[in-house]
Structures are given as structure tokens and as C-alpha cells.
Design an enzyme around this catalytic site. Structure first.
Site, short mmCIF file in Angstrom:
data_model
loop_
_atom_site.label_atom_id
_atom_site.label_comp_id
_atom_site.label_asym_id
_atom_site.label_seq_id
_atom_site.Cartn_x
_atom_site.Cartn_y
_atom_site.Cartn_z
N SER A 100 3.10 3.51 11.93
CA SER A 100 1.91 2.88 11.36
C SER A 100 1.89 1.36 11.49
O SER A 100 0.87 0.72 11.31
CB SER A 100 1.79 3.26 9.88
OG SER A 100 2.90 2.75 9.14
N SER B 6 7.76 4.46 11.33
CA SER B 6 6.66 3.50 11.49
C SER B 6 7.06 2.11 11.94
O SER B 6 6.21 1.29 12.22
CB SER B 6 5.85 3.40 10.19
OG SER B 6 5.12 4.58 9.98
N LYS C 89 3.02 -7.03 7.79
CA LYS C 89 2.17 -5.83 7.73
C LYS C 89 1.31 -5.89 6.46
O LYS C 89 1.79 -6.26 5.39
CB LYS C 89 3.06 -4.59 7.73
CG LYS C 89 2.33 -3.26 7.82
CD LYS C 89 3.34 -2.12 7.92
CE LYS C 89 2.68 -0.76 8.01
NZ LYS C 89 3.67 0.33 8.13
#
Length: 485
Positions: free
Chosen positions: A154, A178, A79
Site C-alpha cells: 500500500s 506494504s 506515508k
């Protein structure tokens, strides 16, 4: 043999038997990225040469007869809110669109030490603020099961990459769901470890008392392998816990007989899609048929979790994001009359609407005259929520619930209604407020879209979650189903 859809442990076996090479494996995944990335949009930055160089190094180790780790040569994605030395790290924000870190996050170093091959940095909601990846400062990632829908957020890019075969495993961060929400929406395994179990050094902070890094994988075995690589105390992170780190692979036993599982009534109440509820009920029945004891229980302060989270997280964000002022790194507004004007123009230009909304919410909650009424009250309610879990774990080994009240929603469906978007996290945020571990595993489909089953456990008791997750997986085939792109 579609190598890009195989699990890390299967690929490791093929590598050590010399049936494939690490370079061949990485080229297969990189070619997959080339062929589907325009449909998915999982990556902000790709690191093709990095992956191939690492693969060749692993192949040389194998040729020399050296023992390789379970993740050696395995293509992974990270990420884009975790710092990578020499590789652009944006946190999904225009304000960091030109930032190249001078160091790597601890988890990145650990994966590198384990021999993993970095394929690229994945898309996310800006500064990890969102549930759909629509808040990215660059583009929206699409769900591989239906490209008209969101992948969750997210960490949407990390989940979509694994689901689409653009990476074998990946890392995400989880502040209020997330990791677990995108894992559920994309039909992969995703785990949020206990707060403090994985170093946050080098993670670009959103809400420091809630953020936790964790893995995405195709199955529970790979999840355990990733945990083995990233867990453990780190002196560079003051919130990193000193605790005995287990070999998580040792918990992978097909046996749940006698395990007591509580199902919080509040997570199965009104608002849950009937099809999703039906899938979760079947998963509960499956656990019972395997020998577990499954009972309804109560977490009475659940109704306060959402307002508590949306006071604490934005308050911490307003403090953490004060550092982005255009002075030391990141973009700087060119037009400014003085330094205050430069601060304001840079932040207006660099931050997206959702980030601005949360900064304002947090600044208000921390402001003089409102601190006691909002932020301090939220901290007290957070303690009550944690105590709900403590009481539940006196009776149950773990808790079981949906990850989300719905399956993945359509792109644009909730962007005009932030409150509806926030409700996507209703089943996940309490886990972060309490600091306990949670995992999402594929447990069925509703309307053709994946549904995730959430297992929640005691602090630093990830092993007790992995065992029933693995057992459920061994007796179903949901984790073996892939989207056809």
C-alpha cells in the site's frame, strides 16, 4: 550533479564539507517534484515551505559550526497514514479528506528531531488496504520505471517518490508486505522492522497486530540511517518493545562468509514468473560466490498464510475502522434522518470498495457463531506459521526469497479480481504474521522492470539482514540504476 538522485549519506558528506547547502538540496528535490509529479502522482499533500524552513535551519547550524545528524536537511516523504501536526493526514481515504491532526506520530517527531526536511505526505491504498495504490480514495500512483504499471502497495507513493527522485528517503507502513512489495516493484530498498521495534503511536491503524512502520531508501546504508532515527521503545505505544537498540550502521560490512541462508521451497514454487525466478536464482548464486551457504528449506504452513492473513487483518480492521462514524472528525454525510442513518450514509460515502469489502469480511469473521470457526482458527494457524520460522532459524541465520512472484503489473490488470491482487502478497505476509523483520533489496530486472530480493531474519535481528544486504549491494550495481522519466 543531480542532487535528487544522490543517497542521504553522500549528501550528508557534501553538506558538512559545505560543497552544497541544505536549501540548495531541498530546492533541487522540490524542483524535481514539480517537474515529474504529474507523471507519477506520489504525493497527496506537499509541504514545500516546511522543507525549506528546515533546510535553512540546518544551514544555520552548519554555519555556526554545530554538528548535524546524518539526516539533517535530507528531504524525506512520509506515508499519509502517519499523523503530522497541522498537516492534513488522510490515510488515502475520502472519509479523512479534511482531517488535520492535533499531534504528530512518534516517528514523525523522531525524524524532525533528526533534522530531516519533510517534503510531503505520500499516496497509499486507502487505510493501507491494497497491493497497488489503485485503492487510494484520490488517484493511482504510477511506477517511475513504467508509468503504465503500478508502484505496488500500500506504500506505493513512498516507494515511487524515492525511485523518481522526489524524496531521498521515505517512511511507509507494512501490514502484509506494504513496504517490501513497492520497494521491489520500484527498485529501491525497503525494510519492515520487527513488530514492536518502531513505535506505531500516531499511525492510523489498519490491523494493529500486524502494522509496522519502516523506511524506503536508495541503498542499505540509508536504510540503516533511517532505522537509527526511528527505532526504539515508546511509552505511548503499548505494543512497543523494550530492547537494546543498536547502531545499525555498524552492521554494514562487506562480508557474508559463513552466513547460512535458507531458501523456502514454497516461495519458489509454481506461480512465480520464470524471469523473476531466474533473477532470484542468480542472486542466490551471487550470495554463494561471496561466501554464504545457501540451501533450500521448508516452511510447511506457507499455504495457509493467505487465508490466515485475510481473516486476521480484516477482523482487526473492522474493529479499528468503527471509529470513523462522522461524529468526532472526518467527513459527515449531510443527508440523514437520524444518527444511525448518519453513521451508515457517512461510511457508505467515505469508504471505498476495498475497505468496505474488508470491513464486511472482518465483521463476519468476528460475528457470533463464526468467531471460533474463522478468527480463532486463524490465530492458531498464525502460531504454526511463526513456529515454522522458529524452526528454520535454529538452522539458518536468515531466509532468502522473492518479494513477489511477478514484477509490477499493469494499472487495471487486477482490479476486477481481488483474489489475484491478494496473491501479490504471497511471499510477504508470513513475515507479518510471525512478527519478524524483512528487507527488500534490488537484485536485477525482468522484462525491464525491477525485481526485489527478500531477506528475512530473527526477531530484533535487523543487523543480520543489513550485513548481507549491504554486501550484495557492494558487489552489484542494481541499486545505482534509476528510471529515466
Amino acid at each position: 550533479m543531480r542532487l535528487f538522485l544522490r543517497t542521504a549519506h553522500e549528501l550528508h558528506d557534501l553538506l558538512i564539507k559545505k560543497e552544497i547547502s541544505a536549501e540548495e538540496l531541498n530546492k533541487a528535490v522540490l524542483d524535481r517534484v514539480e517537474s515529474v509529479e504529474d507523471k507519477i502522482g506520489a504525493y497527496i499533500t506537499r509541504t514545500r515551505e516546511n522543507a525549506l524552513d528546515q533546510a535553512r535551519a540546518v544551514d544555520q547550524q552548519i554555519k555556526n559550526g554545530e554538528k548535524i545528524s546524518p539526516l539533517s536537511g535530507i528531504p524525506v516523504a512520509i506515508k499519509d497514514n502517519m499523523c503530522t501536526y497541522g498537516v492534513k493526514t488522510t490515510a488515502g481515504s475520502k472519509i479523512l479528506s479534511n482531517f488535520i491532526p492535533p499531534y504528530s506520530a512518534t516517528v514523525v517527531k523522531k525524524l524532525d528531531a533528526a533534522g530531516a526536511a519533510l517534503v510531503g505526505k505520500t499516496n497509499l491504498d486507502e487505510f493501507a488496504m491494497g497491493s497497488s495504490t489503485e485503492n487510494s480514495g484520490f488517484f493511482t500512483t504510477k511506477n517511475p520505471w513504467d508509468t503504465g504499471r503500478v508502484p505496488g502497495g500500500s506504500s506505493g507513493g513512498s516507494a515511487a517518490a524515492v525511485a523518481a527522485g522526489e524524496a531521498v528517503c521515505s517512511l511507509g507502513s507494512d501490514t502484509g508486505g506494504s513496504i517490501r512489495l513497492p520497494a521491489s516493484f520500484c527498485g529501491v530498498v525497503g525494510m519492515k522492522p520487527t513488530y514492536g521495534a518502531v513505535s506505531r503511536y500516531g499511525l492510523i491503524a489498519y490491523a494493529s497486530s500486524l502494522d509496522q512502520i519502516g523506511p524506503f531508501a536508495r541503498d542499505v546504508t540509508d536504510c540503516a540511517l533511517m532505522l537509527n532515527a526511528i527505532c526504539g521503545h515508546d511509552p505511548l505505544d503499548s505494543t512497543s518493545a523494550k530492547y537494546p537498540v543498536a547502531d545499525y550502521s555498524g552492521f554494514l560490512k562487506d562480508n557474508v562468509r559463513g552466513l547460512k541462508m535458507g531458501v523456502p521451497e514454497e516461495y519458489m514454487a509454481e506461480g512465480i514468473d520464470p524471469e523473476v525466478q531466474s533473477v532470484i536464482l542468480k542472486a542466490m548464486e551471487k550470495m554463494e560466490s561471496l561466501g554464504a551457504v545457501v540451501e533450500y528449506t521448508s516452511l510447511p504452513h506457507t499455504e495457509y498464510a493467505l487465508p490466515t492473513y485475510y481473516l486476521i487483518a480484516p477482523a482487526e480492521a473492522s474493529s479499528n475502522l468503527a471509529r470513523y462514524d462522522g461524529v468526532r472528525y472526518g467527513i459527515r454525510a449531510k443527508e440523514a434522518e437520524d444518527v444511525i442513518d448518519m453513521f451508515m450514509n457517512t461510511r457508505s460515502l467515505g469508504f471505498g470498495n476495498e475497505v468496505k469489502r474488508r470491513i464486511m469480511l472482518g465483521t463476519y469473521a468476528l460475528s457470533a457463531g463464526y468467531y471460533d470457526a474463522y478468527y480463532l482458527k486463524a490465530l492458531k494457524v498464525r502460531t504454526l506459521i511463526k513456529e515454522d520460522f522458529d524452526r528454520a532459524f535454529e538452522k539458518y541465520d536468515l531466509l532468502l526469497s522473492p518479494v513477489s512472484p511477478t514484477t509490477a503489473f499493469h494499472i487495471g490488470e487486477k482490479t476486477d479480481d481481488p483474489l489475484q491482487m491478494y496473491l501479490s502478497d504471497i511471499c510477504t505476509i508470513s513475515v507479518n504474521l510471525a512478527g519478524i523483520p524483512g528487507i527488500s533489496i534490488p537484485c536485477g530486472f525482468a522484462g525491464g522492470m525491477p525485481v526485489g530480493l527478500q531477506l528475512m531474519g530473527k526477531h530484533f535481528d535487523e543487523g543480520t539482514l543489513l550485513r548481507p544486504a549491504y554486501s550484495f549491494e557492494q558487489n552489484t550495481d542494481y541499486h545505482k540504476q534509476f528510471p529515466e522519466l
